[in-house]
Write a protein that holds these residues in place. Structure first.
Motif, short mmCIF file in Angstrom:
data_model
loop_
_atom_site.label_atom_id
_atom_site.label_comp_id
_atom_site.label_asym_id
_atom_site.label_seq_id
_atom_site.Cartn_x
_atom_site.Cartn_y
_atom_site.Cartn_z
N CYS A 85 0.81 -1.22 0.00
CA CYS A 85 0.00 0.00 0.00
C CYS A 85 0.85 1.27 0.00
CB CYS A 85 -0.94 0.02 1.20
SG CYS A 85 -2.26 -1.22 1.13
N GLY A 106 -2.05 3.77 -4.19
CA GLY A 106 -1.73 3.39 -2.84
C GLY A 106 -2.72 3.88 -1.81
N CYS A 155 -5.51 1.49 -1.64
CA CYS A 155 -5.02 0.29 -0.95
C CYS A 155 -4.99 0.50 0.55
CB CYS A 155 -3.62 -0.04 -1.47
SG CYS A 155 -2.90 -1.54 -0.76
N ALA A 156 -4.44 1.62 0.99
CA ALA A 156 -4.31 1.88 2.42
C ALA A 156 -5.67 2.00 3.11
CB ALA A 156 -3.50 3.16 2.64
N SER A 160 -5.48 -2.77 3.36
CA SER A 160 -4.30 -2.82 4.21
C SER A 160 -4.25 -4.14 4.98
CB SER A 160 -4.31 -1.66 5.20
OG SER A 160 -5.36 -1.84 6.15
N THR A 220 -6.84 -0.72 -6.42
CA THR A 220 -5.41 -0.49 -6.24
C THR A 220 -4.71 -0.66 -7.58
OG1 THR A 220 -5.45 -1.20 -3.92
CG2 THR A 220 -3.33 -1.29 -5.05
#
Length: 381
Positions: A157, A238, A241-242, A246, A290
């Motif tokens: 991430c 990212g 994703c985070a 995660s 992502t």
């Protein structure tokens, strides 16, 4: 395979535990320590259900699915070569103009079944069987003889462009897309519009699949199954994703869902359930976005993005871990046969058939619940 054999030998004396320890501190969750513990508990429990040797699936012959970065470099290259081989093999959908390859056949199937295998009772078992079918074709048509890889999104991430999956090297699945100002994330996934904010958006710049031609879609055009050749685009993100994929997100899904109905709701962000509201696109959509791009961000044609199968390998890994933490109570399914039950449809039963023809034979859903039963013989490391 020596390491795998040693692992299986070391676990040969493992005894099955009905319900595993899922209590961790927040620090253990965020560091990944909790997920590693849960993964090991699930693997131990699954292997304990297998005979050491003999007929059928055993500890001796079970396949171990491994995270992409845990495959040796030469095996990653063998895997991408096999995928390229499938993309060059002849399609069996001769009546569909846009289907040019055996790989396109997987996209045609996903396009046709999307309204029935998302936010429905078969979301998890369909994708388990679907990935297995691709793996079998890579082996039988293209000679792949390695472990099937999944992608643990949470490890990347912070900077997806540096992920071993997307760094553009010969041992990756190719790079991010060429940077495009205000680039869209895709055609909309799971009810979310195309999203900006990624680092790419244009054609994949280098590495495997940089010369790959996408033949079908997007789903927003008048004739999605018509021939529409174009480059593959990616828009690695990212931040998405985070927020959604995660290590904490993954671990929380596994530890917070008491039953299959809530597990599949939380992993997909199914807003019919209070427990899943506020999760946005959740882990499933988060992993897809992502990657983003075209076709990675397209709800119907996302399998035309090669990393789709590593993403859904992670979804199946989560399912595997969750099931094997309390196997005796986690062999069921829940829900109807249509997405969000629209249009209203009957409750799906374990004896109902899941039909992946023409790519794979129809099988009772109960045969697809266990990764070491039915047509399967695999576990996750």
């Amino acid at each position: 395979m020596g390491i795998v054999k040693k692992l299986l030998a070391a676990l040969a004396a493992t005894t099955l535990v009905a319900a595993q320890d899922t209590t961790f501190t927040q620090e253990q969750v965020d560091s990944g320590e909790a997920l590693k513990s849960l993964s090991k508990q699930a693997l131990d429990a699954a292997l304990a259900r297998l005979p050491e040797s003999g007929e059928g699936c055993t500890r001796e012959n079970v396949r171990v699915r491994r995270e992409w970065r845990n495959l040796p470099a030469e095996m990653r290259i063998k895997y991408t070569d096999a995928m390229l081989c499938l993309q060059a093999a002849e399609s069996i959908n001769t009546e569909i103009d846009g289907a040019k390859s055996a790989y396109d056949d997987f996209a045609v199937l996903h396009y046709n079944l999307t309204p029935f295998v998302h936010n429905s009772a078969t979301f998890l078992t369909f994708h388990r069987y679907y990935i297995h079918t691709l793996e079998e074709q890579l082996r039988t048509k293209c000679g792949y003889d390695g472990d099937f890889p999944y992608w643990e999104w949470g490890l990347d991430c912070a900077d997806p462009q540096k992920s071993p999956l997307f760094d553009g090297s010969e041992t990756s699945l190719g790079s991010d897309g060429e940077p495009v100002a205000a680039s869209p994330g895709g055609g909309g996934f799971g009810g979310f519009p195309g999203m900006g904010g990624g680092s790419g958006g244009g054609c994949v710049m280098k590495g495997p699949f940089s010369n790959y031609t996408v033949n079908l879609g997007p789903s927003t055009v008048a004739e999605p199954l018509a021939y529409n050749p174009r480059c593959i685009k990616r828009n690695l993100n990212g931040a998405i994703c985070a927020a959604n994929a995660s290590i904490r997100n993954t671990t929380d899904v596994i530890t917070s869902a008491p039953n299959i109905e809530l597990f599949q709701a939380i992993i997909q962000g199914d807003m019919r359930y209070p427990e899943a509201r506020g999760l946005g696109m959740a882990s499933h959509g988060g992993g897809h976005f992502t990657i983003g791009g075209d076709p990675g961000g397209d709800f119907y044609f996302s399998p035309l993005e090669p990393a789709f199968f590593q993403h859904h390998g992670q979804i199946d890994r989560m399912y595997f871990i969750w099931q094997n933490l309390d196997w005796e109570n986690r062999q069921g399914i829940a829900g109807t046969g249509t997405m969000m039950n629209q249009p209203p449809s009957d409750e799906v039963k374990l004896d109902d058939l899941l039909d992946l023809s023409p790519l794979a034979e129809a099988r009772p859903i109960r045969d697809l619940v266990d990764t070491i039963g039915g047509p399967f013989c695999f576990v996750y490391e």
